[in-house]
Write a protein that holds these residues in place. Structure first.
Motif, PDB file in Angstrom:
ATOM      1  N   LYS A 253       1.071  -1.141   0.270  1.00 12.23           N
ATOM      2  CA  LYS A 253      -0.047  -0.069   0.183  1.00 12.23           C
ATOM      3  C   LYS A 253       0.551   1.253  -0.494  1.00 12.23           C
ATOM      4  CE  LYS A 253      -3.908   1.959   2.192  1.00 12.23           C
ATOM      5  NZ  LYS A 253      -4.846   2.135   3.572  1.00 12.23           N
ATOM      6  N   GLN A 257       1.004   4.737  -3.084  1.00 15.64           N
ATOM      7  CA  GLN A 257       0.996   5.725  -2.030  1.00 15.64           C
ATOM      8  C   GLN A 257       3.011   6.490  -3.123  1.00 15.64           C
ATOM      9  OE1 GLN A 257       0.528   6.464   1.733  1.00 15.64           O
ATOM     10  NE2 GLN A 257      -1.264   4.758   1.822  1.00 15.64           N
ATOM     11  N   ALA A 261       1.962   9.837  -5.636  1.00 14.21           N
ATOM     12  CA  ALA A 261       2.701  11.142  -5.150  1.00 14.21           C
ATOM     13  C   ALA A 261       3.853  11.007  -6.215  1.00 14.21           C
ATOM     14  CB  ALA A 261       3.371  10.930  -4.076  1.00 14.21           C
ATOM     15  N   TYR A 269       9.615  16.317  -0.378  1.00 17.38           N
ATOM     16  CA  TYR A 269       8.177  15.511   0.030  1.00 17.38           C
ATOM     17  C   TYR A 269       9.349  14.328   1.362  1.00 17.38           C
ATOM     18  CZ  TYR A 269       6.396  16.932  -3.549  1.00 17.38           C
ATOM     19  OH  TYR A 269       5.456  17.639  -4.776  1.00 17.38           O
ATOM     20  N   ASP A 449       1.539  19.910   3.674  1.00 13.57           N
ATOM     21  CA  ASP A 449       1.434  18.382   3.089  1.00 13.57           C
ATOM     22  C   ASP A 449       2.543  17.293   2.370  1.00 13.57           C
ATOM     23  OD1 ASP A 449       1.462  20.017   1.167  1.00 13.57           O
ATOM     24  OD2 ASP A 449      -0.375  19.607   0.017  1.00 13.57           O
ATOM     25  N   GLU A 451       4.477  15.061   3.659  1.00 14.73           N
ATOM     26  CA  GLU A 451       4.267  13.530   3.963  1.00 14.73           C
ATOM     27  C   GLU A 451       3.804  13.204   2.715  1.00 14.73           C
ATOM     28  OE1 GLU A 451       5.405   9.874   4.476  1.00 14.73           O
ATOM     29  OE2 GLU A 451       5.948  11.742   6.113  1.00 14.73           O
ATOM     30  N   VAL A 453       3.116   9.250   3.405  1.00 10.33           N
ATOM     31  CA  VAL A 453       2.422   8.288   3.981  1.00 10.33           C
ATOM     32  C   VAL A 453       0.936   8.684   4.256  1.00 10.33           C
ATOM     33  CG1 VAL A 453       2.445   6.276   5.205  1.00 10.33           C
ATOM     34  CG2 VAL A 453       4.748   6.955   4.047  1.00 10.33           C
ATOM     35  N   GLU A 454      -0.250   8.083   4.206  1.00  9.07           N
ATOM     36  CA  GLU A 454      -1.154   8.545   3.804  1.00  9.07           C
ATOM     37  C   GLU A 454      -1.472   7.767   6.134  1.00  9.07           C
ATOM     38  OE1 GLU A 454      -3.621   7.634   1.250  1.00  9.07           O
ATOM     39  OE2 GLU A 454      -3.557   8.536   0.211  1.00  9.07           O
ATOM     40  N   ASN A 455      -2.468   8.746   6.387  1.00  6.83           N
ATOM     41  CA  ASN A 455      -2.718   8.245   8.346  1.00  6.83           C
ATOM     42  C   ASN A 455      -1.320   7.385   8.592  1.00  6.83           C
ATOM     43  OD1 ASN A 455      -5.085   8.393   8.013  1.00  6.83           O
ATOM     44  ND2 ASN A 455      -5.778   7.035   6.064  1.00  6.83           N
TER      45      ASN A 455
END
Length: 809
Positions: A253, A257, A261, A269, A449, A451, A453-455
């Motif tokens: 996952k 991502q 990106a 980033y 914003d 990053e 990796v989400e969550n």
């Protein structure tokens, strides 16, 4: 009359000054064009050897080649001042305009420095080495040089037009920053022009000497092939029997991502994948996709330790099925301490071969170290800065970015800001423990914003594979206590990794375990006293034993923490910075192959950290956090490795080192940033000059480039790279250096030599020399250990408390 720039050693073929100037100009233009510096860089190339249009130099080079016994002293003819003097007389005297005077200063400094390093516009002694050369130094054939140049290369009107184009290029760089930052911008622009000139000059000279034509490789086609091969690897992972384990699903996952990106525009980033989350593959996926979409020229991986270079480069080679186009640059095997190598003009000496050897980072994928990256921008030596322009239009991936030395934080941030803002480069900061680079005064310019990796907090919790057990705040332990504790762990697990802070205690523990251990348990020792090839051999044997469930103990310094893909049942980590503890934890139950495992944090009483300030301060901050969490188990969500705890740790660390973040130089009582950016405050050299002479400095730029470079060392104690006679490879390499080597072969040999080098402190080098354990090549530019000075058990062995934290070459 044909004025001569070079005479080829092999066949006495002549390269005229005209050909050399125009060819270097074309190369420099090519290097500068992508970021809007085509004519600025080209102007430096066009005029750098303007001084060779003299009878004096013509006589000198003829005598040096054809009558060496009667030749003038090497370097007795100054040919690197004239081009800069021409710009000064045209642009910096009467009727000058500030913008053109700035061109004279930026380009002129590069020209007078192209056989050494950039000069100070204003020194601590309140002198201008630049003005001493371009204004004050008499050149008795100067008028003849101008006449010859205008007749053979470019007439006055054409040169005026070219200078105007260069001036128009410089203006946007000045206007793109606030007034207070203009000196900083001049510093980076000057260094970029200097880099382009050095590389263009040396590349053209090498091509002429080797009778080769320049290559123009198509990296885009190569990246397309790489991307297809990477996609095949990803598909193979998805079809693997273990693809649906929780950790592998998370890895997949996060990798997806990264691909998503990659479509975003160039910028800075962060990729905060937890340890063991597949950063190398995910960042490669981002890099290749981003390169194809945004037309980037190369992908550069910057890592803290050479251990990671070999592992990651080998992993990338395996995925991309390419062994030729992926460059590993560990260290400068060749010493680059000549203040002026203008004396190398004439015949092709051994030193000249070293100077021209190809090591300029023009490969499509490069793996290098944090030391080498910072040296490109700030260290003395033309070999370092030659690589700077290749950082433009690049994707630069910083693996384990938390290892940026604290004193270099501001310098690191400013370099990245320049690459992002002016060089069309994209930066990816990879680590499980992101440092607070926007918390310091000279901030990293990064969006909120940034990053990928989400969550992130949920991902960190889902990736948890170990429990951190605090034994450090109970009591300090001795080596004998640690031996007993290791024995206890081996009663329940098959493998134990112990990571300590200094090489001395690592060796002591290893020797004590050897005395008390039977044949059923293998014991391994790792430190950077061993060359890379040696360490890789040990890691290979260690992995094989782990795969075969043979009981093992590995005693190591910090080198094993950052990115080494290896997994133990139990890890014991001596108290240090929280980022180090997190990295050590990443070597335990790395793939979640077992239930939750333990990482023990201990306080080793015998470690001497008084000379290792960064480790000592990090240890104190971690202790405070551990005590807080012991008092309240819900503090920071109850997870010592959470992003919130890491943010607290780095903020406290940077506060503790607030006076060091700008690289303070005790001898000058100034920060490095002040020398490089020349603020006009009451303590500046500019103000001191005003007070002393009751006049203004007759310059627009007043930075002290050379003084700053002379004081810059990423590690406090300077080390020297030395080739070691490890096994057949190292011994054969040393034998080859004794023979006659072409420049092309020398470049290959130097890259290969990186696997067989270690870095010695001065006292270690002196000791080896005293004991006749050192041999030298190329007039002392390359060193090697004699056989007998290197052990297959410990590598190079000298007693002393030192940390592998400082060995990042």
């Amino acid at each position: 009359m044909s004025f001569i720039a070079h005479i080829r050693q092999s066949d006495n073929e002549v390269q005229t000054v005209k050909d050399h100037l125009l060819e270097v100009q074309a190369l420099a233009e090519k290097y500068g064009e992508p970021i809007g510096m085509k004519h600025l860089c080209g102007l430096a190339g066009l005029l750098h050897d303007f001084g060779k249009y003299s009878q004096e130099f013509l006589h000198y080079i003829h005598a040096a080649v054809y009558h060496p016994k009667d030749a003038p002293k090497r370097g007795s003819v100054d040919h690197s001042t004239a081009g800069a003097k021409l710009l000064y007389t045209l642009l910096h005297t009467k009727d000058m305009t500030p913008s053109k005077a700035l061109v004279a200063e930026v380009v002129g400094n590069a020209i007078i420095s192209h056989h050494s390093y950039l000069h100070d516009f204003l020194t601590p002694e309140l002198e201008s080495k630049y003005l001493t050369r371009v204004r004050d130094k008499p050149l008795h054939e100067f008028d003849q040089m101008k006449e010859n140049f205008f007749e053979n290369v470019m007439n006055e009107n054409e040169l005026d037009q070219y200078i105007e184009k260069a001036t128009q290029e410089l203006l946007p760089f000045i206007q793109s920053v606030p007034m207070k930052d203009t000196e900083k911008q001049f510093m980076f622009v000057t260094k970029f022009v200097f880099s382009a000139l050095i590389d263009a000059d040396r590349t053209n000279t090498r091509l002429f000497e080797e009778d080769e034509t320049p290559l123009n490789p198509d990296h885009k086609a190569l990246f397309e092939t790489y991307y297809e091969r990477l996609h095949e690897k990803i598909m193979a992972f998805q079809n693997h029997p273990n693809a649906n384990t929780p950790i592998n699903r998370l890895r997949s996952k996060m990798s997806e991502q990264c691909e998503a990106a990659a479509v975003k525009k160039s910028g800075i980033y962060t990729l905060s994948i937890p340890t063991g989350g597949g950063k190398t593959l995910a960042s490669l996926r981002y890099g290749l996709k981003h390169a194809l979409i945004h037309h980037k020229k190369r992908i550069i991986y910057v890592v803290p330790y050479t251990t990671i270079i070999e592992q990651n480069a080998e992993e990338v080679r395996s995925i991309l099925k390419d062994t030729e186009n992926i460059l590993e640059h560990h260290s400068n095997v060749i010493l680059d301490d000549d203040d002026n190598d203008e004396h190398l003009d004439g015949t092709m000496t051994e030193k000249q071969k070293l100077k021209l050897a190809k090591d300029n980072w023009d490969a499509p994928i490069i793996f290098t170290t944090m030391v080498q990256f910072l040296n490109v921008f700030y260290a003395k030596g033309s070999r370092n800065i030659r690589r700077l322009h290749h950082l433009s239009e690049a994707i630069i991936v910083f693996d384990e970015v938390q290892k940026v030395p604290v004193k270099c934080i501001s310098l690191f941030n400013e370099a990245l800001n320049f690459l992002k803002n002016n060089c069309k480069s994209s930066i990816l900061l990879c680590t499980a423990t992101q440092p607070a680079l926007d918390f310091v005064q000279n901030k990293l310019e990064m969006k909120t914003d940034a990053e990928i990796v989400e969550n992130l907090t949920d991902v960190v919790d889902a990736f948890k594979r170990v429990e951190i057990i605090d034994k450090a705040t109970d009591r300090a332990v001795l080596t004998s206590d640690l031996v007993s504790f290791i024995d206890q762990q081996l009663e329940r697990v098959q493998s134990v990794l112990v990571v300590l802070n200094t090489k001395k205690v690592v060796k002591t523990l290893y020797e004590e375990l050897q005395q008390n251990r039977g044949d059923d348990t293998k014991i391994y020792h790792l430190s950077t006293s061993m060359c890379a090839a040696h360490r890789n051999d040990i890691l290979s044997k260690l992995r094989q034993d782990l795969d075969n469930n043979i009981p093992v103990i590995c005693i190591s310094t910090q080198l094993i923490e950052a990115g080494v893909d290896i997994s133990f049942d139990c890890v014991i980590r001596s108290l240090a910075g929280l980022d180090s503890i997190a990295q050590a934890a990443g070597r335990c139950n790395r793939h979640g192959e077992k239930d939750m495992q333990e990482v023990y944090v201990i306080d080793h009483q015998e470690e001497q950290l008084k000379h290792l300030k960064e480790i000592e301060i990090g240890k104190q901050i971690t202790r405070r956090i551990l005590i807080d969490m012991k008092r309240n188990q819900n503090e920071h969500g109850g997870n010592i490795l959470s992003p919130q705890v890491m943010e607290r740790y780095f903020q406290e660390l940077y506060l503790a080192f607030a006076n060091d973040l700008n690289y303070f130089i005790p001898a000058l009582k100034k920060d490095m940033m002040e020398l490089l950016t020349a603020p006009k405050n009451e303590f500046s050299y500019v103000q001191a000059y005003r007070s002393k002479y009751s006049a203004e400095v007759p310059l627009f730029i007043t930075n002290s480039y050379r003084t700053a470079a002379e004081h810059f060392h990423v590690i406090d104690n300077v080390t020297t790279s030395v080739i070691v006679p490890y096994e057949h490879g190292g011994k054969e390499l040393i034998t080859e250096l004794s023979g006659n080597i072409s420049m092309e072969d020398l470049g290959c040999i130097m890259r290969y030599a990186q696997h067989y080098t270690i870095n010695l402190y001065k006292y270690e080098l002196d000791l080896v020399m005293k004991n006749n354990g050192l041999v030298s090549f190329f007039d002392g530019k390359i060193y090697a250990l004699a056989e007998g000075a290197y052990s297959n058990e410990f590598g190079f062995d000298v007693e002393g408390d030192s940390s592998d934290e400082v060995y990042m070459f």
